[in-house]
Design a protein around this motif. Structure first.
Motif, mmCIF file in Angstrom:
data_model
loop_
_atom_site.group_PDB
_atom_site.id
_atom_site.type_symbol
_atom_site.label_atom_id
_atom_site.label_comp_id
_atom_site.label_asym_id
_atom_site.label_seq_id
_atom_site.Cartn_x
_atom_site.Cartn_y
_atom_site.Cartn_z
ATOM 1 N N LEU A 110 0.818 -1.215 0.000
ATOM 2 C CA LEU A 110 0.000 0.000 0.000
ATOM 3 C C LEU A 110 0.855 1.269 0.000
ATOM 4 O O LEU A 110 0.509 2.260 -0.626
ATOM 5 N N LEU A 111 1.984 1.233 0.718
ATOM 6 C CA LEU A 111 2.907 2.365 0.760
ATOM 7 C C LEU A 111 4.295 1.882 0.371
ATOM 8 O O LEU A 111 4.716 0.803 0.786
ATOM 9 N N SER A 112 5.006 2.680 -0.405
ATOM 10 C CA SER A 112 6.348 2.273 -0.827
ATOM 11 C C SER A 112 7.332 2.299 0.334
ATOM 12 O O SER A 112 8.356 1.628 0.314
ATOM 13 N N PHE A 113 7.018 3.099 1.357
ATOM 14 C CA PHE A 113 7.837 3.091 2.575
ATOM 15 C C PHE A 113 6.957 3.422 3.776
ATOM 16 O O PHE A 113 5.918 4.074 3.656
ATOM 17 N N LEU A 114 7.361 2.926 4.940
ATOM 18 C CA LEU A 114 6.696 3.237 6.203
ATOM 19 C C LEU A 114 7.548 4.271 6.922
ATOM 20 O O LEU A 114 8.780 4.194 6.881
ATOM 21 N N ASP A 115 6.924 5.229 7.558
ATOM 22 C CA ASP A 115 7.723 6.254 8.234
ATOM 23 C C ASP A 115 7.499 6.220 9.736
ATOM 24 O O ASP A 115 6.425 5.845 10.218
ATOM 25 N N ARG A 116 8.536 6.582 10.465
ATOM 26 C CA ARG A 116 8.475 6.759 11.909
ATOM 27 C C ARG A 116 9.249 8.018 12.257
ATOM 28 O O ARG A 116 10.180 8.406 11.555
ATOM 29 N N VAL A 117 8.870 8.638 13.373
ATOM 30 C CA VAL A 117 9.583 9.801 13.881
ATOM 31 C C VAL A 117 10.145 9.453 15.244
ATOM 32 O O VAL A 117 9.424 8.935 16.109
ATOM 33 N N CYS A 118 11.426 9.704 15.442
ATOM 34 C CA CYS A 118 12.058 9.440 16.732
ATOM 35 C C CYS A 118 11.498 10.402 17.780
ATOM 36 O O CYS A 118 11.423 11.611 17.544
ATOM 37 N N MET A 155 5.421 -6.789 4.977
ATOM 38 C CA MET A 155 4.827 -5.683 5.738
ATOM 39 C C MET A 155 3.924 -4.796 4.884
ATOM 40 O O MET A 155 4.089 -3.571 4.848
ATOM 41 N N PRO A 156 2.959 -5.363 4.168
ATOM 42 C CA PRO A 156 2.123 -4.534 3.294
ATOM 43 C C PRO A 156 1.240 -3.550 4.039
ATOM 44 O O PRO A 156 0.858 -2.504 3.493
ATOM 45 N N PHE A 157 0.892 -3.856 5.295
ATOM 46 C CA PHE A 157 0.032 -2.965 6.085
ATOM 47 C C PHE A 157 0.806 -2.288 7.207
ATOM 48 O O PHE A 157 0.212 -1.725 8.119
ATOM 49 N N GLY A 158 2.119 -2.351 7.151
ATOM 50 C CA GLY A 158 2.914 -1.785 8.220
ATOM 51 C C GLY A 158 3.500 -2.881 9.096
ATOM 52 O O GLY A 158 3.437 -4.073 8.759
ATOM 53 N N ILE A 159 4.037 -2.484 10.239
ATOM 54 C CA ILE A 159 4.695 -3.429 11.124
ATOM 55 C C ILE A 159 4.652 -2.899 12.547
ATOM 56 O O ILE A 159 4.669 -1.685 12.768
ATOM 57 N N GLY A 160 4.548 -3.806 13.507
ATOM 58 C CA GLY A 160 4.532 -3.401 14.913
ATOM 59 C C GLY A 160 3.193 -2.841 15.351
ATOM 60 O O GLY A 160 2.175 -2.975 14.648
ATOM 61 N N PRO A 161 3.158 -2.187 16.512
ATOM 62 C CA PRO A 161 1.895 -1.648 17.043
ATOM 63 C C PRO A 161 1.204 -0.645 16.122
ATOM 64 O O PRO A 161 0.007 -0.426 16.241
#
Length: 523
Positions: free
Chosen positions: A366-374, A434-440
Protein backbone atom coordinates in the motif's frame (compact mmCIF):
# COMPACT_ATOMS: atom_id res chain seq x y z
CA UNK A 1 16.91 52.46 5.20
CA UNK A 2 19.89 53.12 2.93
CA UNK A 3 20.29 50.95 -0.15
CA UNK A 4 23.68 49.64 1.01
CA UNK A 5 22.18 48.54 4.35
CA UNK A 6 19.31 46.78 2.59
CA UNK A 7 21.73 44.97 0.26
CA UNK A 8 23.86 43.93 3.26
CA UNK A 9 20.80 42.49 5.04
CA UNK A 10 19.74 40.54 1.94
CA UNK A 11 23.26 39.18 1.43
CA UNK A 12 23.50 38.18 5.09
CA UNK A 13 20.13 36.38 4.89
CA UNK A 14 21.16 34.56 1.68
CA UNK A 15 24.50 33.47 3.16
CA UNK A 16 22.79 32.29 6.36
CA UNK A 17 20.22 30.34 4.35
CA UNK A 18 22.99 28.84 2.20
CA UNK A 19 24.95 27.59 5.21
CA UNK A 20 21.77 26.32 6.89
CA UNK A 21 20.92 24.23 3.81
CA UNK A 22 24.54 23.17 3.39
CA UNK A 23 24.71 21.99 7.01
CA UNK A 24 21.61 19.88 6.45
CA UNK A 25 22.99 18.34 3.26
CA UNK A 26 26.29 17.45 4.95
CA UNK A 27 24.57 15.53 7.73
CA UNK A 28 25.34 12.00 6.51
CA UNK A 29 28.81 12.93 5.25
CA UNK A 30 29.79 14.12 8.73
CA UNK A 31 28.49 10.91 10.29
CA UNK A 32 30.03 8.71 7.54
CA UNK A 33 26.66 7.09 6.78
CA UNK A 34 26.31 5.64 3.23
CA UNK A 35 24.30 7.99 1.03
CA UNK A 36 24.01 9.45 -2.47
CA UNK A 37 25.33 12.98 -2.91
CA UNK A 38 22.27 15.30 -2.68
CA UNK A 39 21.37 18.21 -4.93
CA UNK A 40 20.92 21.56 -3.12
CA UNK A 41 17.31 22.07 -1.95
CA UNK A 42 16.06 18.95 -3.79
CA UNK A 43 18.21 16.44 -1.91
CA UNK A 44 17.74 12.93 -3.34
CA UNK A 45 14.24 13.77 -4.63
CA UNK A 46 15.44 15.36 -7.89
CA UNK A 47 14.74 12.31 -10.14
CA UNK A 48 11.15 12.27 -8.86
CA UNK A 49 10.64 16.04 -8.94
CA UNK A 50 11.85 16.22 -12.56
CA UNK A 51 9.71 13.16 -13.39
CA UNK A 52 12.62 11.06 -14.57
CA UNK A 53 11.76 8.29 -12.12
CA UNK A 54 8.86 7.33 -9.84
CA UNK A 55 9.40 7.86 -6.12
CA UNK A 56 9.27 4.13 -5.41
CA UNK A 57 11.84 3.39 -8.14
CA UNK A 58 14.05 6.19 -6.85
CA UNK A 59 14.13 4.69 -3.35
CA UNK A 60 14.62 1.20 -4.79
CA UNK A 61 17.63 2.34 -6.84
CA UNK A 62 19.41 3.86 -3.83
CA UNK A 63 18.47 0.83 -1.68
CA UNK A 64 20.24 -1.44 -4.19
CA UNK A 65 23.43 0.66 -4.03
CA UNK A 66 24.13 -0.32 -0.41
CA UNK A 67 23.50 -4.09 -0.09
CA UNK A 68 25.87 -4.48 2.90
CA UNK A 69 24.65 -1.50 4.91
CA UNK A 70 22.23 -1.79 7.81
CA UNK A 71 20.85 1.60 6.80
CA UNK A 72 21.65 4.48 4.49
CA UNK A 73 20.96 8.19 4.34
CA UNK A 74 18.33 9.77 2.13
CA UNK A 75 17.62 13.47 1.75
CA UNK A 76 13.89 14.17 1.54
CA UNK A 77 14.64 17.58 0.05
CA UNK A 78 16.82 19.06 2.85
CA UNK A 79 15.50 16.74 5.57
CA UNK A 80 17.90 13.87 6.42
CA UNK A 81 16.11 10.51 6.67
CA UNK A 82 17.56 7.20 7.89
CA UNK A 83 16.35 4.40 5.59
CA UNK A 84 16.62 1.06 7.39
CA UNK A 85 17.67 -1.98 5.31
CA UNK A 86 18.49 -4.55 7.99
CA UNK A 87 15.39 -6.53 8.97
CA UNK A 88 16.60 -7.16 12.54
CA UNK A 89 17.07 -3.43 12.98
CA UNK A 90 13.62 -2.80 11.45
CA UNK A 91 12.09 -5.06 14.11
CA UNK A 92 14.16 -3.38 16.82
CA UNK A 93 12.87 0.06 15.82
CA UNK A 94 9.24 -0.78 15.11
CA UNK A 95 8.59 -3.42 17.78
CA UNK A 96 11.23 -3.83 20.51
CA UNK A 97 11.92 -0.11 20.88
CA UNK A 98 8.56 1.12 19.68
CA UNK A 99 8.37 3.73 22.45
CA UNK A 100 11.32 5.51 20.84
CA UNK A 101 9.65 5.58 17.41
CA UNK A 102 5.91 5.59 18.09
CA UNK A 103 4.81 8.49 15.86
CA UNK A 104 4.20 9.16 12.18
CA UNK A 105 5.05 12.38 10.41
CA UNK A 106 1.59 13.72 9.61
CA UNK A 107 0.48 14.90 6.18
CA UNK A 108 -1.83 17.71 7.36
CA UNK A 109 -1.31 20.72 9.59
CA UNK A 110 -2.96 21.62 12.87
CA UNK A 111 -5.66 23.65 11.08
CA UNK A 112 -7.46 20.45 10.05
CA UNK A 113 -8.85 18.94 13.24
CA UNK A 114 -10.91 16.29 11.45
CA UNK A 115 -7.77 14.69 10.05
CA UNK A 116 -5.44 15.41 12.96
CA UNK A 117 -7.77 13.62 15.37
CA UNK A 118 -7.83 10.37 13.42
CA UNK A 119 -5.81 7.35 14.44
CA UNK A 120 -3.10 7.89 11.82
CA UNK A 121 -2.46 11.48 12.85
CA UNK A 122 -2.58 11.04 16.64
CA UNK A 123 0.65 10.72 18.61
CA UNK A 124 2.03 9.45 21.90
CA UNK A 125 -0.35 8.53 24.70
CA UNK A 126 -3.34 10.01 22.89
CA UNK A 127 -2.72 7.56 20.04
CA UNK A 128 -2.32 4.66 22.50
CA UNK A 129 -5.64 5.44 24.16
CA UNK A 130 -7.48 5.73 20.83
CA UNK A 131 -5.90 2.56 19.44
CA UNK A 132 -6.96 0.65 22.55
CA UNK A 133 -10.53 1.92 22.20
CA UNK A 134 -10.81 1.16 18.47
CA UNK A 135 -9.06 -2.24 18.33
CA UNK A 136 -12.16 -4.23 19.40
CA UNK A 137 -13.99 -2.75 16.39
CA UNK A 138 -11.74 -4.65 13.96
CA UNK A 139 -11.82 -8.19 15.32
CA UNK A 140 -12.82 -11.15 13.15
CA UNK A 141 -16.29 -11.19 14.73
CA UNK A 142 -16.83 -7.53 13.79
CA UNK A 143 -15.60 -8.21 10.24
CA UNK A 144 -18.12 -11.02 10.00
CA UNK A 145 -20.87 -8.56 10.95
CA UNK A 146 -19.93 -6.31 8.01
CA UNK A 147 -19.32 -9.16 5.55
CA UNK A 148 -22.88 -9.12 4.19
CA UNK A 149 -22.71 -5.39 3.46
CA UNK A 150 -19.48 -5.84 1.49
CA UNK A 151 -20.98 -8.76 -0.47
CA UNK A 152 -23.97 -6.63 -1.51
CA UNK A 153 -21.61 -4.02 -2.97
CA UNK A 154 -19.51 -6.66 -4.75
CA UNK A 155 -22.62 -8.36 -6.13
CA UNK A 156 -23.88 -5.04 -7.48
CA UNK A 157 -20.44 -4.30 -8.96
CA UNK A 158 -20.07 -7.66 -10.73
CA UNK A 159 -23.67 -7.66 -12.01
CA UNK A 160 -23.14 -4.21 -13.50
CA UNK A 161 -20.04 -5.44 -15.35
CA UNK A 162 -21.79 -8.60 -16.53
CA UNK A 163 -24.55 -6.57 -18.13
CA UNK A 164 -22.43 -3.74 -19.55
CA UNK A 165 -19.49 -5.77 -20.87
CA UNK A 166 -21.67 -8.58 -22.25
CA UNK A 167 -20.28 -11.44 -24.32
CA UNK A 168 -18.30 -9.12 -26.59
CA UNK A 169 -16.37 -7.49 -23.79
CA UNK A 170 -15.44 -3.91 -22.96
CA UNK A 171 -12.26 -2.09 -21.96
CA UNK A 172 -12.24 -0.22 -18.64
CA UNK A 173 -9.96 1.97 -16.60
CA UNK A 174 -10.07 -0.26 -13.51
CA UNK A 175 -9.22 2.60 -11.17
CA UNK A 176 -12.49 4.35 -12.01
CA UNK A 177 -14.48 1.14 -11.61
CA UNK A 178 -12.87 0.02 -8.37
CA UNK A 179 -13.08 3.48 -6.82
CA UNK A 180 -16.86 3.21 -7.29
CA UNK A 181 -16.94 -0.21 -5.66
CA UNK A 182 -14.72 0.99 -2.80
CA UNK A 183 -16.91 4.08 -2.39
CA UNK A 184 -20.04 1.96 -1.99
CA UNK A 185 -18.30 -0.39 0.46
CA UNK A 186 -16.98 2.37 2.71
CA UNK A 187 -20.19 4.40 2.52
CA UNK A 188 -22.26 1.49 3.76
CA UNK A 189 -19.74 -0.02 6.22
CA UNK A 190 -18.40 3.18 7.75
CA UNK A 191 -21.24 5.69 7.42
CA UNK A 192 -24.41 3.62 7.12
CA UNK A 193 -25.21 5.20 3.76
CA UNK A 194 -26.40 3.08 0.85
CA UNK A 195 -25.12 4.36 -2.49
CA UNK A 196 -25.04 2.75 -5.92
CA UNK A 197 -22.14 4.39 -7.73
CA UNK A 198 -22.75 2.33 -10.86
CA UNK A 199 -26.36 3.29 -11.47
CA UNK A 200 -25.84 6.77 -9.98
CA UNK A 201 -22.23 7.67 -10.85
CA UNK A 202 -22.61 11.30 -9.76
CA UNK A 203 -23.93 10.63 -6.26
CA UNK A 204 -22.67 13.13 -3.73
CA UNK A 205 -20.68 10.62 -1.70
CA UNK A 206 -18.61 9.58 -4.70
CA UNK A 207 -18.14 13.13 -6.01
CA UNK A 208 -16.92 14.33 -2.60
CA UNK A 209 -14.60 11.32 -2.38
CA UNK A 210 -13.04 12.07 -5.76
CA UNK A 211 -12.57 15.71 -4.76
CA UNK A 212 -10.98 14.81 -1.43
CA UNK A 213 -8.64 12.08 -2.69
CA UNK A 214 -7.61 13.14 -6.17
CA UNK A 215 -3.86 12.60 -5.72
CA UNK A 216 -3.13 13.17 -9.40
CA UNK A 217 -3.36 16.93 -9.05
CA UNK A 218 -3.78 19.47 -6.23
CA UNK A 219 -3.96 16.91 -3.44
CA UNK A 220 -0.57 15.43 -4.34
CA UNK A 221 0.97 18.92 -4.24
CA UNK A 222 -0.65 19.69 -0.87
CA UNK A 223 0.57 16.36 0.49
CA UNK A 224 4.09 17.34 -0.60
CA UNK A 225 3.85 20.80 1.03
CA UNK A 226 2.48 19.50 4.33
CA UNK A 227 5.14 16.79 4.64
CA UNK A 228 8.10 18.98 3.76
CA UNK A 229 7.13 22.53 4.72
CA UNK A 230 4.68 22.22 7.66
CA UNK A 231 5.47 25.67 9.08
CA UNK A 232 4.80 27.27 5.69
CA UNK A 233 1.39 25.59 5.31
CA UNK A 234 0.52 26.38 8.93
CA UNK A 235 1.36 30.07 8.57
CA UNK A 236 -0.63 30.37 5.34
CA UNK A 237 -3.40 28.14 6.73
CA UNK A 238 -3.30 25.92 3.65
CA UNK A 239 -5.61 22.93 3.90
CA UNK A 240 -5.32 19.41 2.54
CA UNK A 241 -9.11 19.05 2.52
CA UNK A 242 -11.58 21.83 1.83
CA UNK A 243 -14.14 23.07 4.41
CA UNK A 244 -16.81 21.66 2.05
CA UNK A 245 -15.42 18.14 2.47
CA UNK A 246 -15.17 18.50 6.26
CA UNK A 247 -18.72 19.87 6.51
CA UNK A 248 -20.10 17.03 4.37
CA UNK A 249 -18.65 14.27 6.56
CA UNK A 250 -19.58 16.01 9.81
CA UNK A 251 -23.18 16.37 8.64
CA UNK A 252 -23.36 12.72 7.53
CA UNK A 253 -22.01 11.42 10.84
CA UNK A 254 -23.97 13.88 12.99
CA UNK A 255 -27.31 13.11 11.32
CA UNK A 256 -26.70 9.35 11.37
CA UNK A 257 -25.82 9.28 15.06
CA UNK A 258 -28.79 11.50 15.94
CA UNK A 259 -31.30 9.30 14.08
CA UNK A 260 -29.92 6.09 15.59
CA UNK A 261 -29.93 7.53 19.11
CA UNK A 262 -33.50 8.76 18.75
CA UNK A 263 -34.93 5.67 17.07
CA UNK A 264 -32.78 2.97 18.70
CA UNK A 265 -31.53 1.72 15.32
CA UNK A 266 -28.73 -0.84 15.20
CA UNK A 267 -26.64 -1.49 12.11
CA UNK A 268 -23.40 -3.53 11.73
CA UNK A 269 -21.08 -0.73 10.62
CA UNK A 270 -18.25 1.50 11.89
CA UNK A 271 -20.44 4.28 13.21
CA UNK A 272 -22.40 1.77 15.29
CA UNK A 273 -19.20 0.33 16.76
CA UNK A 274 -17.95 3.80 17.69
CA UNK A 275 -21.32 4.71 19.19
CA UNK A 276 -20.96 1.64 21.41
CA UNK A 277 -17.50 2.87 22.48
CA UNK A 278 -19.01 6.29 23.22
CA UNK A 279 -21.78 4.77 25.32
CA UNK A 280 -19.37 2.59 27.32
CA UNK A 281 -17.21 5.63 28.08
CA UNK A 282 -20.20 7.90 28.79
CA UNK A 283 -19.22 10.16 25.90
CA UNK A 284 -16.03 11.30 27.66
CA UNK A 285 -13.76 10.31 24.74
CA UNK A 286 -15.95 9.86 21.70
CA UNK A 287 -17.93 12.91 20.66
CA UNK A 288 -19.21 13.63 17.12
CA UNK A 289 -15.88 15.16 16.07
CA UNK A 290 -14.00 12.05 17.18
CA UNK A 291 -16.40 9.70 15.42
CA UNK A 292 -16.17 11.83 12.26
CA UNK A 293 -12.36 11.82 12.35
CA UNK A 294 -12.09 8.03 12.66
CA UNK A 295 -14.78 7.40 10.04
CA UNK A 296 -13.05 9.83 7.69
CA UNK A 297 -9.66 8.10 7.86
CA UNK A 298 -11.45 4.78 7.31
CA UNK A 299 -12.97 6.31 4.17
CA UNK A 300 -9.56 7.70 3.15
CA UNK A 301 -7.90 4.29 3.31
CA UNK A 302 -10.81 2.38 1.81
CA UNK A 303 -11.58 4.76 -1.05
CA UNK A 304 -8.12 5.44 -2.46
CA UNK A 305 -5.45 3.10 -1.06
CA UNK A 306 -7.45 -0.13 -1.17
CA UNK A 307 -8.96 0.66 -4.58
CA UNK A 308 -5.42 1.10 -5.96
CA UNK A 309 -4.36 -2.24 -4.44
CA UNK A 310 -7.37 -3.87 -6.10
CA UNK A 311 -6.27 -2.39 -9.43
CA UNK A 312 -2.85 -4.02 -9.10
CA UNK A 313 -4.64 -7.26 -8.14
CA UNK A 314 -6.88 -7.18 -11.21
CA UNK A 315 -3.88 -6.37 -13.42
CA UNK A 316 -1.88 -9.40 -12.26
CA UNK A 317 -4.88 -11.69 -12.65
CA UNK A 318 -5.42 -10.45 -16.22
CA UNK A 319 -1.81 -10.84 -17.36
CA UNK A 320 -1.41 -14.27 -15.73
CA UNK A 321 -4.20 -16.41 -17.28
CA UNK A 322 -2.91 -19.63 -15.68
CA UNK A 323 -3.29 -18.08 -12.22
CA UNK A 324 -6.73 -16.70 -13.19
CA UNK A 325 -7.89 -20.17 -14.25
CA UNK A 326 -6.56 -21.81 -11.09
CA UNK A 327 -8.24 -19.20 -8.92
CA UNK A 328 -11.54 -19.50 -10.80
CA UNK A 329 -11.50 -23.26 -10.18
CA UNK A 330 -11.27 -22.58 -6.45
CA UNK A 331 -14.11 -20.04 -6.71
CA UNK A 332 -16.37 -22.42 -8.64
CA UNK A 333 -15.65 -25.15 -6.10
CA UNK A 334 -16.69 -22.85 -3.23
CA UNK A 335 -19.87 -21.88 -5.07
CA UNK A 336 -20.81 -25.56 -5.41
CA UNK A 337 -20.17 -26.25 -1.73
CA UNK A 338 -22.15 -23.21 -0.56
CA UNK A 339 -24.96 -23.48 -3.15
CA UNK A 340 -23.99 -20.10 -4.60
CA UNK A 341 -24.16 -18.28 -1.25
CA UNK A 342 -20.71 -17.06 -0.23
CA UNK A 343 -20.05 -17.08 3.51
CA UNK A 344 -17.43 -15.37 5.67
CA UNK A 345 -15.99 -18.73 6.70
CA UNK A 346 -15.85 -20.00 3.11
CA UNK A 347 -13.88 -17.04 1.77
CA UNK A 348 -11.43 -17.18 4.67
CA UNK A 349 -10.78 -20.85 3.92
CA UNK A 350 -9.79 -20.13 0.31
CA UNK A 351 -6.04 -20.76 0.41
CA UNK A 352 -5.23 -19.86 -3.17
CA UNK A 353 -7.30 -16.65 -3.09
CA UNK A 354 -5.45 -15.68 0.08
CA UNK A 355 -2.09 -16.40 -1.61
CA UNK A 356 -3.01 -14.35 -4.70
CA UNK A 357 -4.00 -11.32 -2.61
CA UNK A 358 -0.91 -11.63 -0.40
CA UNK A 359 1.40 -11.87 -3.40
CA UNK A 360 -0.19 -8.76 -4.90
CA UNK A 361 0.44 -6.85 -1.68
CA UNK A 362 4.02 -8.09 -1.67
CA UNK A 363 4.66 -6.80 -5.19
CA UNK A 364 2.66 -3.62 -4.62
CA UNK A 365 2.47 -2.73 -0.90
CA UNK A 366 0.00 0.00 0.00
CA UNK A 367 2.91 2.36 0.76
CA UNK A 368 6.35 2.27 -0.83
CA UNK A 369 7.84 3.09 2.57
CA UNK A 370 6.70 3.24 6.20
CA UNK A 371 7.72 6.25 8.23
CA UNK A 372 8.48 6.76 11.91
CA UNK A 373 9.58 9.80 13.88
CA UNK A 374 12.06 9.44 16.73
CA UNK A 375 10.57 10.70 20.01
CA UNK A 376 13.31 9.52 22.39
CA UNK A 377 17.07 9.51 21.81
CA UNK A 378 18.19 6.18 20.35
CA UNK A 379 21.53 4.68 19.35
CA UNK A 380 21.71 2.99 15.97
CA UNK A 381 24.42 0.37 15.46
CA UNK A 382 27.14 1.13 12.87
CA UNK A 383 25.71 1.33 9.36
CA UNK A 384 28.68 -0.53 7.86
CA UNK A 385 31.44 -2.81 9.22
CA UNK A 386 34.10 -0.82 11.12
CA UNK A 387 31.71 2.13 11.31
CA UNK A 388 30.58 3.95 14.44
CA UNK A 389 27.18 3.89 16.21
CA UNK A 390 24.91 6.86 15.47
CA UNK A 391 22.80 8.63 18.09
CA UNK A 392 19.41 9.55 16.63
CA UNK A 393 17.83 12.66 18.13
CA UNK A 394 14.09 13.27 18.71
CA UNK A 395 12.40 14.61 15.59
CA UNK A 396 14.56 12.55 13.24
CA UNK A 397 12.74 10.74 10.42
CA UNK A 398 13.10 7.00 9.87
CA UNK A 399 11.87 5.16 6.77
CA UNK A 400 11.29 1.42 6.38
CA UNK A 401 11.41 0.73 2.60
CA UNK A 402 8.68 -1.92 2.44
CA UNK A 403 8.60 -2.07 -1.38
CA UNK A 404 12.38 -2.46 -1.61
CA UNK A 405 12.42 -5.17 1.09
CA UNK A 406 9.62 -7.02 -0.73
CA UNK A 407 11.75 -6.98 -3.90
CA UNK A 408 15.04 -7.98 -2.30
CA UNK A 409 16.35 -11.32 -3.71
CA UNK A 410 17.89 -11.92 -0.28
CA UNK A 411 14.37 -12.51 1.06
CA UNK A 412 12.35 -13.54 -2.01
CA UNK A 413 13.42 -15.75 -4.89
CA UNK A 414 12.64 -14.13 -8.26
CA UNK A 415 11.23 -11.09 -6.41
CA UNK A 416 9.79 -9.42 -9.53
CA UNK A 417 7.75 -12.49 -10.50
CA UNK A 418 4.09 -12.74 -9.53
CA UNK A 419 4.09 -16.13 -7.79
CA UNK A 420 1.26 -16.81 -5.28
CA UNK A 421 2.69 -20.27 -4.61
CA UNK A 422 5.42 -18.72 -2.47
CA UNK A 423 2.71 -18.10 0.15
CA UNK A 424 1.60 -21.74 0.01
CA UNK A 425 4.97 -23.46 0.35
CA UNK A 426 6.22 -21.69 3.48
CA UNK A 427 8.78 -19.58 1.61
CA UNK A 428 7.72 -16.23 3.06
CA UNK A 429 9.18 -15.03 6.36
CA UNK A 430 6.57 -12.85 8.10
CA UNK A 431 9.31 -10.52 9.38
CA UNK A 432 10.00 -9.33 5.81
CA UNK A 433 6.36 -9.01 4.77
CA UNK A 434 4.83 -5.68 5.74
CA UNK A 435 2.12 -4.53 3.29
CA UNK A 436 0.03 -2.97 6.08
CA UNK A 437 2.91 -1.79 8.22
CA UNK A 438 4.70 -3.43 11.12
CA UNK A 439 4.53 -3.40 14.91
CA UNK A 440 1.90 -1.65 17.04
CA UNK A 441 1.36 0.96 14.29
CA UNK A 442 0.23 -1.67 11.77
CA UNK A 443 -2.94 -0.66 9.92
CA UNK A 444 -5.84 -1.30 12.29
CA UNK A 445 -8.22 -2.03 9.40
CA UNK A 446 -6.03 -4.61 7.61
CA UNK A 447 -8.61 -7.39 8.12
CA UNK A 448 -11.30 -5.23 6.55
CA UNK A 449 -9.09 -4.29 3.59
CA UNK A 450 -8.29 -7.95 2.92
CA UNK A 451 -11.96 -8.89 3.12
CA UNK A 452 -12.93 -6.06 0.75
CA UNK A 453 -10.31 -7.18 -1.80
CA UNK A 454 -11.14 -10.89 -1.60
CA UNK A 455 -14.90 -10.38 -1.90
CA UNK A 456 -14.39 -8.11 -4.92
CA UNK A 457 -12.14 -10.59 -6.73
CA UNK A 458 -14.41 -13.52 -5.90
CA UNK A 459 -17.45 -11.83 -7.45
CA UNK A 460 -15.51 -10.43 -10.39
CA UNK A 461 -14.06 -13.81 -11.45
CA UNK A 462 -17.36 -15.53 -10.72
CA UNK A 463 -19.02 -13.49 -13.46
CA UNK A 464 -16.27 -12.08 -15.70
CA UNK A 465 -13.08 -12.94 -17.55
CA UNK A 466 -10.18 -10.49 -17.34
CA UNK A 467 -7.80 -9.88 -20.25
CA UNK A 468 -5.04 -7.39 -21.06
CA UNK A 469 -5.97 -4.62 -23.49
CA UNK A 470 -3.78 -2.81 -26.01
CA UNK A 471 -3.59 -0.01 -23.40
CA UNK A 472 -2.34 -2.39 -20.70
CA UNK A 473 1.32 -1.81 -19.90
CA UNK A 474 3.28 -5.04 -19.56
CA UNK A 475 5.43 -5.03 -17.53
CA UNK A 476 3.86 -2.64 -15.04
CA UNK A 477 5.51 0.77 -14.77
CA UNK A 478 4.87 3.31 -12.03
CA UNK A 479 3.69 6.87 -12.48
CA UNK A 480 6.49 9.44 -12.27
CA UNK A 481 4.20 12.19 -10.98
CA UNK A 482 2.16 10.51 -8.24
CA UNK A 483 3.43 10.52 -4.64
CA UNK A 484 1.81 7.12 -4.10
CA UNK A 485 2.23 4.02 -6.26
CA UNK A 486 0.09 4.31 -9.38
CA UNK A 487 0.33 2.72 -12.83
CA UNK A 488 1.78 4.85 -15.60
CA UNK A 489 -1.05 5.47 -18.06
CA UNK A 490 -3.73 3.93 -15.83
CA UNK A 491 -5.02 0.40 -15.16
CA UNK A 492 -6.64 -0.61 -18.45
CA UNK A 493 -8.15 -4.10 -18.80
CA UNK A 494 -10.74 -5.81 -20.98
CA UNK A 495 -13.64 -7.48 -19.14
CA UNK A 496 -16.03 -9.98 -20.64
CA UNK A 497 -19.04 -11.73 -19.10
CA UNK A 498 -18.55 -15.46 -18.56
CA UNK A 499 -20.78 -17.68 -20.70
CA UNK A 500 -22.15 -19.51 -17.69
CA UNK A 501 -23.17 -16.32 -15.93
CA UNK A 502 -26.79 -15.21 -16.20
CA UNK A 503 -27.00 -11.41 -16.16
CA UNK A 504 -29.17 -9.63 -13.63
CA UNK A 505 -31.34 -6.80 -14.95
CA UNK A 506 -30.79 -3.25 -13.76
CA UNK A 507 -34.38 -3.26 -12.48
CA UNK A 508 -33.46 -6.04 -10.06
CA UNK A 509 -30.36 -4.19 -8.94
CA UNK A 510 -32.18 -0.94 -8.29
CA UNK A 511 -34.67 -2.69 -6.03
CA UNK A 512 -32.12 -4.04 -3.53
CA UNK A 513 -33.46 -4.36 -0.03
CA UNK A 514 -31.87 -1.93 2.41
CA UNK A 515 -30.52 -2.79 5.83
CA UNK A 516 -32.29 -1.50 8.91
CA UNK A 517 -31.16 2.03 9.62
CA UNK A 518 -29.52 2.45 6.22
CA UNK A 519 -30.10 5.71 4.41
CA UNK A 520 -30.30 5.90 0.63
CA UNK A 521 -28.14 8.50 -1.07
CA UNK A 522 -29.13 8.96 -4.68
CA UNK A 523 -29.26 12.14 -6.80
Amino acid sequence: MELSTLILIILTACVSLYYFILSKLLHFKRLKVPHVQPIPLLGNMAPFIFRRMSLVDNIQKIYNLFPDAKYFGFYDFITPVYVIRDTDLINTITIKNFDNFCDHRNFVNENEAMVNKNLFGLRGNVWRQMRKLLSPSFTSSKMKMMFGLVCECADNFSNFLTIESGKIGKTYDMKKLLCRYANDVVATCAFGISVDSFQYPNNEFFVIGREAFNFDSKQSFMFFLNRNFPLFTKLLRLRMFSPKVEKFFKNIVGNTVKVRDEQGIFRPDMIQLMMEIRNKNHGSVFDIDEITAQAFVFFFGGFDSVSTSMCFLAHEIAVNPDIQNKLREEIDDVLKKTNGKLTYEAINDMKYLDAVVNETLRLYPLLSFLDRVCVKEFELPPAIPNGKPIVVEPGTSIWIPSHAVHHDPKYYSQPNKFDPDRFLNGEVDSSVYMPFGIGPRICIANRFALMEMKVMLFHLLWRCNLEPDTKTRIPMTFSKKAYFMMAEGGFWLKLQARKSTAPVTRECLSNRQGVEGEDKLYP
